[in-house]
Write an enzyme that holds these catalytic residues in place. Structure first.
Site, PDB file in Angstrom:
ATOM      1  N   TYR A 187       0.846  -1.182   0.000  1.00 23.76           N
ATOM      2  CA  TYR A 187       0.000   0.000   0.000  1.00 23.76           C
ATOM      3  C   TYR A 187       0.892   1.245   0.000  1.00 23.76           C
ATOM      4  O   TYR A 187       2.009   1.205  -0.487  1.00 23.76           O
ATOM      5  CB  TYR A 187      -0.999  -0.079   1.189  1.00 23.76           C
ATOM      6  CG  TYR A 187      -2.137   0.850   0.946  1.00 23.76           C
ATOM      7  CD1 TYR A 187      -2.980   0.675  -0.153  1.00 23.76           C
ATOM      8  CD2 TYR A 187      -2.338   1.950   1.761  1.00 23.76           C
ATOM      9  CE1 TYR A 187      -3.992   1.583  -0.423  1.00 23.76           C
ATOM     10  CE2 TYR A 187      -3.350   2.853   1.490  1.00 23.76           C
ATOM     11  CZ  TYR A 187      -4.163   2.671   0.399  1.00 23.76           C
ATOM     12  OH  TYR A 187      -5.147   3.568   0.130  1.00 23.76           O
ATOM     13  N   LYS A 193      -5.614  -2.197  -0.791  1.00 22.13           N
ATOM     14  CA  LYS A 193      -6.460  -2.072   0.408  1.00 22.13           C
ATOM     15  C   LYS A 193      -7.054  -3.425   0.784  1.00 22.13           C
ATOM     16  O   LYS A 193      -7.128  -3.783   1.957  1.00 22.13           O
ATOM     17  CB  LYS A 193      -7.575  -1.064   0.162  1.00 22.13           C
ATOM     18  CG  LYS A 193      -7.075   0.367   0.336  1.00 22.13           C
ATOM     19  CD  LYS A 193      -8.033   1.219   1.136  1.00 22.13           C
ATOM     20  CE  LYS A 193      -7.253   2.264   1.917  1.00 22.13           C
ATOM     21  NZ  LYS A 193      -7.929   3.540   2.068  1.00 22.13           N
ATOM     22  N   ARG A 249      -8.403  10.609  -7.776  1.00 17.62           N
ATOM     23  CA  ARG A 249      -7.540  11.253  -6.771  1.00 17.62           C
ATOM     24  C   ARG A 249      -6.781  10.163  -6.035  1.00 17.62           C
ATOM     25  O   ARG A 249      -6.999   9.902  -4.864  1.00 17.62           O
ATOM     26  CB  ARG A 249      -8.384  12.088  -5.819  1.00 17.62           C
ATOM     27  CG  ARG A 249      -7.626  13.159  -5.111  1.00 17.62           C
ATOM     28  CD  ARG A 249      -7.793  13.067  -3.606  1.00 17.62           C
ATOM     29  NE  ARG A 249      -7.312  11.815  -3.067  1.00 17.62           N
ATOM     30  CZ  ARG A 249      -7.251  11.520  -1.781  1.00 17.62           C
ATOM     31  NH1 ARG A 249      -7.671  12.348  -0.884  1.00 17.62           N
ATOM     32  NH2 ARG A 249      -6.783  10.356  -1.352  1.00 17.62           N
ATOM     33  N   GLU A 281     -13.368   4.696  -2.710  1.00 18.38           N
ATOM     34  CA  GLU A 281     -11.954   4.947  -2.454  1.00 18.38           C
ATOM     35  C   GLU A 281     -11.362   5.925  -3.458  1.00 18.38           C
ATOM     36  O   GLU A 281     -11.501   5.742  -4.674  1.00 18.38           O
ATOM     37  CB  GLU A 281     -11.214   3.593  -2.559  1.00 18.38           C
ATOM     38  CG  GLU A 281      -9.747   3.648  -2.312  1.00 18.38           C
ATOM     39  CD  GLU A 281      -9.411   3.969  -0.860  1.00 18.38           C
ATOM     40  OE1 GLU A 281     -10.229   3.668   0.022  1.00 18.38           O
ATOM     41  OE2 GLU A 281      -8.340   4.539  -0.639  1.00 18.38           O
ATOM     42  N   ASP A 282     -10.709   6.951  -2.941  1.00 19.18           N
ATOM     43  CA  ASP A 282      -9.926   7.882  -3.774  1.00 19.18           C
ATOM     44  C   ASP A 282     -10.733   8.530  -4.902  1.00 19.18           C
ATOM     45  O   ASP A 282     -10.256   8.629  -6.035  1.00 19.18           O
ATOM     46  CB  ASP A 282      -8.668   7.190  -4.304  1.00 19.18           C
ATOM     47  CG  ASP A 282      -7.600   7.111  -3.220  1.00 19.18           C
ATOM     48  OD1 ASP A 282      -7.851   7.589  -2.102  1.00 19.18           O
ATOM     49  OD2 ASP A 282      -6.509   6.583  -3.492  1.00 19.18           O
ATOM     50  N   ASP A 318     -13.524   5.799   2.845  1.00 20.02           N
ATOM     51  CA  ASP A 318     -12.421   5.748   3.799  1.00 20.02           C
ATOM     52  C   ASP A 318     -11.717   7.092   3.937  1.00 20.02           C
ATOM     53  O   ASP A 318     -11.281   7.451   5.026  1.00 20.02           O
ATOM     54  CB  ASP A 318     -11.427   4.660   3.383  1.00 20.02           C
ATOM     55  CG  ASP A 318     -10.345   4.491   4.414  1.00 20.02           C
ATOM     56  OD1 ASP A 318     -10.699   4.358   5.601  1.00 20.02           O
ATOM     57  OD2 ASP A 318      -9.158   4.531   4.056  1.00 20.02           O
ATOM     58  N   ASP A 319     -11.605   7.826   2.848  1.00 16.24           N
ATOM     59  CA  ASP A 319     -10.890   9.115   2.920  1.00 16.24           C
ATOM     60  C   ASP A 319     -11.631  10.084   3.836  1.00 16.24           C
ATOM     61  O   ASP A 319     -11.025  10.918   4.494  1.00 16.24           O
ATOM     62  CB  ASP A 319     -10.767   9.747   1.530  1.00 16.24           C
ATOM     63  CG  ASP A 319     -10.122   8.785   0.558  1.00 16.24           C
ATOM     64  OD1 ASP A 319      -9.016   8.327   0.847  1.00 16.24           O
ATOM     65  OD2 ASP A 319     -10.750   8.459  -0.466  1.00 16.24           O
ATOM     66  N   ASN A 352      -0.158  13.746   2.885  1.00 13.88           N
ATOM     67  CA  ASN A 352       0.752  12.779   2.254  1.00 13.88           C
ATOM     68  C   ASN A 352       1.047  13.231   0.827  1.00 13.88           C
ATOM     69  O   ASN A 352       0.244  13.950   0.253  1.00 13.88           O
ATOM     70  CB  ASN A 352       0.086  11.406   2.178  1.00 13.88           C
ATOM     71  CG  ASN A 352      -0.234  10.848   3.541  1.00 13.88           C
ATOM     72  OD1 ASN A 352       0.586  10.854   4.416  1.00 13.88           O
ATOM     73  ND2 ASN A 352      -1.459  10.391   3.702  1.00 13.88           N
TER      74      ASN A 352
END
Ligand code: NAI
Length: 543
Positions: free
Chosen positions: A92, A163, A145, A234-235, A257-258, A404
């Site tokens: 990851y 993930k 993203r 996700e993303d 999750d973000d 990050n």
């Protein structure tokens, strides 16, 4: 039954390589297809580790691990589970980012389902083509993203794959129950579009009503083909992330999750700091820099807990975005930001003039935060001035630069500790080495979402939850905080070690099942204790 041995070796979910016993070799037509020695699983793990460590760089290690996953899933997950500290960063973030970027050029064996706009009327068929009859956990991205790297087109698949590997190794969700999905709606990444060997859908991104219709078809297909599946968004880019979460969270069990996982992980760190310093959350003044998916998610969950404890979230939480302080009447205050925009009363209290841009240092000077959270995606935005101003008033400033990768961190822990005279409690989004303070090494805990999503997902599966509630994330945050013992906190860390992930995930899953039962949203696990329900759902990679 006499299986064709060669076929068996090609099926990663049942293949054992040199781990096949003498009897299995005879019964399943494997004689001669394997070297003489029957190896134990731990011997195989040792051999794989040797192979990996010999590789010249992390991307090669990623490719090596992917090849192992495609060959022998038990061995892959055992290796990962036993060496999470070393290998989670390869499977990851951060290494997976580079793998996604170069996806077309490094992919060996495809994994998961890619769905393009051309497939809009046959999505159920695509899902059935996987041959997986009972999927319980889907990680889906539209690739726009990916981590801090932006639009990576079809390569975003690497994120779902990574993930789900962490779900299986870190919580024990059986890999046969998982499915990564790339909603390949095109890409606006010029490098990918210019690459003649790009393997994804080489059109501009689908937008607006067409995009929404496409996602709607996808959700309906999931609900009909895999009615018991939990869907993790996700993303997705900020606007779509928030929009899809609110549109579908009550339709199918789903979460982002973000937004929600990040919030729980951050809240857990804050709760550890509260316990360690003998303070109450309701007494804190919290400033959040960044009002995107992560920042809004954090503010919402903190707001929930503040309200529970009788405090007014509007008074306790102050937010800024790229245009400075959020306040009512300012330009660019969207529906998602509005609940966190300062009221006219607060503006007067803090003596802010409601015009133009009000920057972080100005906010810190008046609000005097005790907790400062960075989710801006921009490195260096926690300035020396802002941290020093904060440290003048806060005896133990709690500073969380979450962005990050490392270069985007709002400040380095070493700077924060220096500017605060060594008094700050610091945790970061990216991993940082311990920092020497007054002759002692201060461990910097990582606010890594992996401490939350595997346990929440496992708990949701074990309870057959109809929906994934905000309260489940609150429960996850509290349980995660309980997993950080005094010794760990004494080292300076607000989070556990990655090597403790399986225990952390189990504890979270148990409490998520209890929460689902308590709130009447559990379809399964009736008349069973949460512990028994979770233990029955946990898969232990072994032969
Ligand atoms: P996003 O793009 O949705 O939001 C970014 C926000 O920051 C926007 O509100 C933007 O206006 C604001 N911003 C941009 N420049 C700014 C500046 N100079 N000063 C103040 N605000 C500024 O991004 P998202 O998804 O919210 O992620 C933000 C960051 O948080 C990323 O770097 C991501 O890596 C990090 N993150 C960390 C996690 C963790 O530590 N576990 C989990 C999720 C995200």
């Amino acid at each position: 039954m006499n299986e064709n041995g060669a076929d068996l070796l090609g099926r990663p979910l049942v293949n054992k390589d040199a781990g096949f016993t003498e009897a299995e070799r005879d019964e399943q037509g494997l004689r001669g297809l394997l070297p003489w020695r029957v190896a134990t699983l731990s011997e195989q793990v040792a051999l794989e580790l040797e192979h990996l460590r010999r590789k010249p760089d992390d991307l090669e290690r990623y490719i090596g691990l992917a090849a192992l996953q495609d060959r022998n899933e038990v061995l892959f997950h055992r290796l990962l589970a036993d060496h999470l500290e070393e290998l989670a960063p390869v499977v990851y973030t951060p290494v997976v980012g580079e793998a996604c970027r170069r996806f077309s050029h490094i992919i060996r064996r495809p994994r998961g389902v890619w769905i393009t706009p051309e497939d809009i009327d046959r999505i159920p068929e695509l899902l059935r083509n996987t041959g997986r009859p009972d999927v319980r956990l889907i990680v889906a991205t539209d690739n726009e993203r990916i981590l801090g790297l932006g639009d990576l087109g079809a390569g975003g698949m690497g994120i779902g794959v990574g993930k789900l590997a962490l779900y299986s190794a870190g919580a024990g969700v059986h890999p046969a129950l998982t499915l990564p999905v790339s909603l390949d709606v095109g890409t606006n990444n010029p490098d990918l579009r210019a690459d003649p060997l790009y393997l994804g859908y080489p059109k501009p991104r689908l937008r607006g009503a067409e995009y929404e219709e496409f996602v709607d078809h996808f959700v309906n297909a999931v609900a009909s083909v895999y009615p018991r599946a939990v869907l993790q968004w996700e993303d997705f880019k900020q606007h779509n992330a928030l929009m899809l979460l609110s549109r579908y969270r009550h339709r199918i069990p789903s979460f982002n999750d973000d937004i929600q996982g990040t919030a729980a992980v951050v809240l857990a760190g804050i709760l550890v700091a509260m316990r360690g310093t003998g303070q109450r959350l309701a007494d804190q003044r919290i400033v959040i820099l960044g009002a995107g998916a992560a920042g809004i998610g954090i503010a919402r969950l903190l707001g929930l807990l503040l309200r529970d404890s009788g405090a007014d979230p509007g008074e306790r939480i102050t937010m800024l975005d790229s245009h400075g302080l959020l306040y009512r009447g300012r330009q660019g205050i969207t529906e998602d930001k509005a609940p966190f925009a300062a009221t006219a009363d607060l503006m007067r209290k803090y003596r802010f003039t409601p015009e133009g841009q009000i920057d972080l240092a100005t906010v810190v000077r008046s609000v005097r935060p005790t907790i400062l959270i960075g989710a801006s995606g921009v490195g260096g935005t926690f300035t020396e001035e802002a941290i020093k101003l904060m440290a003048e008033r806060a005896p133990v400033p709690i500073v969380l630069p979450l962005s990050n990768p490392t270069s985007n961190s709002e400040a380095t822990p070493a700077d924060v500790l220096r500017w605060s005279g060594g008094r700050a409690l610091v945790a970061t989004g990216s991993p940082f080495a311990p920092v020497p303070v007054n002759g002692q090494l201060r461990v910097i805990g990582q606010a890594n979402n992996v401490f939350v999503f595997p346990g929440v997902g496992l708990g949701a599966i074990a309870s057959g939850a109809y929906e994934i509630s905000d309260r489940m994330f609150l429960v996850a945050a509290r349980t995660l905080a309980e997993q950080v013992d005094r010794d760990r906190f004494a080292e300076g860390a607000l989070y556990p070690r990655l090597s403790d992930l399986r225990a952390v995930s189990r504890a979270i899953a148990v409490d998520v099942v209890a929460e689902a039962q308590h709130n009447g949203i559990a379809r399964a696990a009736h008349g069973t204790s949460p512990e028994a329900a979770v233990d029955a759902a946990i898969w232990n990679p072994g032969y």
